[in-house]
Design a protein around this motif. Sequence first.
Motif, short mmCIF file in Angstrom:
data_model
loop_
_atom_site.label_atom_id
_atom_site.label_comp_id
_atom_site.label_asym_id
_atom_site.label_seq_id
_atom_site.Cartn_x
_atom_site.Cartn_y
_atom_site.Cartn_z
N ASP A 13 0.73 -1.25 0.01
CA ASP A 13 0.01 -0.02 -0.04
C ASP A 13 0.86 1.44 0.04
OD1 ASP A 13 -2.29 -1.43 -0.28
OD2 ASP A 13 -2.63 -1.29 2.02
N ILE A 14 2.14 1.09 0.52
CA ILE A 14 2.97 2.31 0.81
C ILE A 14 3.39 2.62 -0.94
CG2 ILE A 14 5.11 3.17 1.27
CD1 ILE A 14 4.75 1.71 3.80
N ALA A 15 3.56 1.56 -1.41
CA ALA A 15 4.31 1.51 -2.89
C ALA A 15 3.01 2.14 -3.81
CB ALA A 15 4.69 -0.02 -3.74
N ALA A 16 1.98 1.66 -3.45
CA ALA A 16 0.97 2.33 -4.31
C ALA A 16 0.50 3.56 -4.14
CB ALA A 16 -0.29 1.47 -4.06
N LEU A 17 0.79 4.20 -3.10
CA LEU A 17 0.45 5.69 -2.95
C LEU A 17 1.74 6.64 -3.37
CD1 LEU A 17 2.19 7.05 -0.31
CD2 LEU A 17 0.49 5.54 0.80
N LEU A 18 2.80 6.01 -3.81
CA LEU A 18 4.05 6.84 -4.22
C LEU A 18 3.57 7.77 -5.42
CD1 LEU A 18 6.83 4.46 -3.66
CD2 LEU A 18 6.03 6.24 -2.22
N LYS A 19 2.89 7.18 -6.45
CA LYS A 19 2.76 8.22 -7.43
C LYS A 19 1.64 9.10 -7.03
CE LYS A 19 1.38 7.65 -12.26
NZ LYS A 19 0.75 7.03 -13.31
N GLN A 20 2.02 10.48 -7.14
CA GLN A 20 1.17 11.63 -6.84
C GLN A 20 1.22 12.69 -7.76
OE1 GLN A 20 -0.90 11.88 -4.16
NE2 GLN A 20 -0.59 10.13 -2.96
N PRO A 21 0.43 12.62 -8.83
CA PRO A 21 0.63 13.33 -9.94
C PRO A 21 0.70 14.99 -9.91
CG PRO A 21 -0.85 11.62 -10.65
CD PRO A 21 -0.44 11.75 -9.24
N GLU A 22 0.05 15.37 -8.81
CA GLU A 22 -0.12 16.62 -8.36
C GLU A 22 0.85 17.21 -7.44
OE1 GLU A 22 -2.91 18.69 -9.78
OE2 GLU A 22 -3.08 16.58 -10.95
N TYR A 23 1.68 16.48 -6.99
CA TYR A 23 2.62 16.75 -5.91
C TYR A 23 4.27 16.91 -6.41
CZ TYR A 23 5.33 16.76 -1.93
OH TYR A 23 6.05 16.96 -0.62
N ASP A 24 4.74 17.99 -6.08
CA ASP A 24 6.28 17.88 -6.75
C ASP A 24 6.45 17.70 -7.88
OD1 ASP A 24 6.88 19.83 -4.48
OD2 ASP A 24 8.33 18.12 -3.54
N ASP A 25 7.38 16.58 -8.03
CA ASP A 25 7.72 15.78 -8.98
C ASP A 25 7.05 14.58 -9.71
OD1 ASP A 25 10.26 17.45 -9.84
OD2 ASP A 25 10.62 16.98 -7.61
N GLY A 26 5.66 14.66 -8.90
CA GLY A 26 4.82 13.59 -9.41
C GLY A 26 4.80 12.36 -8.34
#
Length: 286
Positions: A13-26
């Motif tokens: 679940d940690i791995a799955a939340l890493l992608k954050q398109p709106e945040y910093d470098d994604g």
Amino acid sequence: MSTPGDYAAVRKDIAALLKQPEYDDGSAGPVLVRLAWHSSGTYDHETDTGGSNGAGMRYETEGGDPANAGLQHARVFLEPVKAKHSWITYADLWTLAGVVAVKEMGGPEIEWKAGRTDYVDDSKLPPRGRLPDGAQGADHIRFIFYRMGFSDQEIVALSGAHNLGRCHSDRSGFHGAWVNNPTRFSNTYFRLMLSRSWKEKVLDSGVRQFVHYDEDAEEELMMLPTDLALLSDPSFRPWVELYANDKERFFEDFAKVFAKLVELGIERDEAGKITNADNVKGGYHS
Ligand code: ZEM
């Protein structure tokens, strides 16, 4: 809810939340690595205070330390994981998140052991001012990291985490990323440190850093005064050169020293069970 002790489920679940398109470098990865580091990096060998046990950053004394500005983003990213796996302690979750993030961003596998508690022992609370100040030089770096029990080699290896993420004007006052692909773990930080000519720049805020305009990134990359102190110091520099030339060796050494970082202040018995945090209030204890 997962089965208490199912750390593989938490990792997933940690791995799955890493992608954050709106945040910093994604990616949430870099700020999660910094959360793991700042939770652990308050440790003082001599008085055996500070360290990741207790997850003190939940409270104002530590959480509101200006050195920790911005890390609320990391903690917020992890809240859904904590909600789903409520048996894991924050102290375990924050350190595990750093370890998972490094791996997911292409870095080494880092050994991680569970068992930290969220019990805050008032006699172990670190005072503010234990984390390094990027405006300073080699003496300061040694003062801070020797206090945690690290060697010059380990200091340089750990500093390689600056391959990741960036400085934010509204957090530390510094500005920019160290490398042009700051969500990919590599030894580029060391390579750029050696190969580019870094020019001093005083930001409008008065903060002093070093910059180089990178053609590929089409942006100005940066180094903190503490980063460049690794180059000018005769004992640090050979490690910078080694890690710039030998990525495998850097990965190996980084994995070892990051594992050591997240264990600071934690004592275990032979079975790996933590022995110096008996007063478990809340949280799962294996
Ligand atoms: Zn950092 N670090 N750090 N660091 N750090 C920043 C960002 C990140 C220092 C420092 O002053 C700063 C280690 C060592 C040292 C990361 C990991 C690790 C920032 C920018 C500063 C100013 C903060 C901001 O504005 O958001 C100093 C002086 C250090 C030692 C001399 C060690 C050790 C680390 C891990 C092993 C990471 C991943 C970031 C990027 C965070 C982000 O939000 O992108």
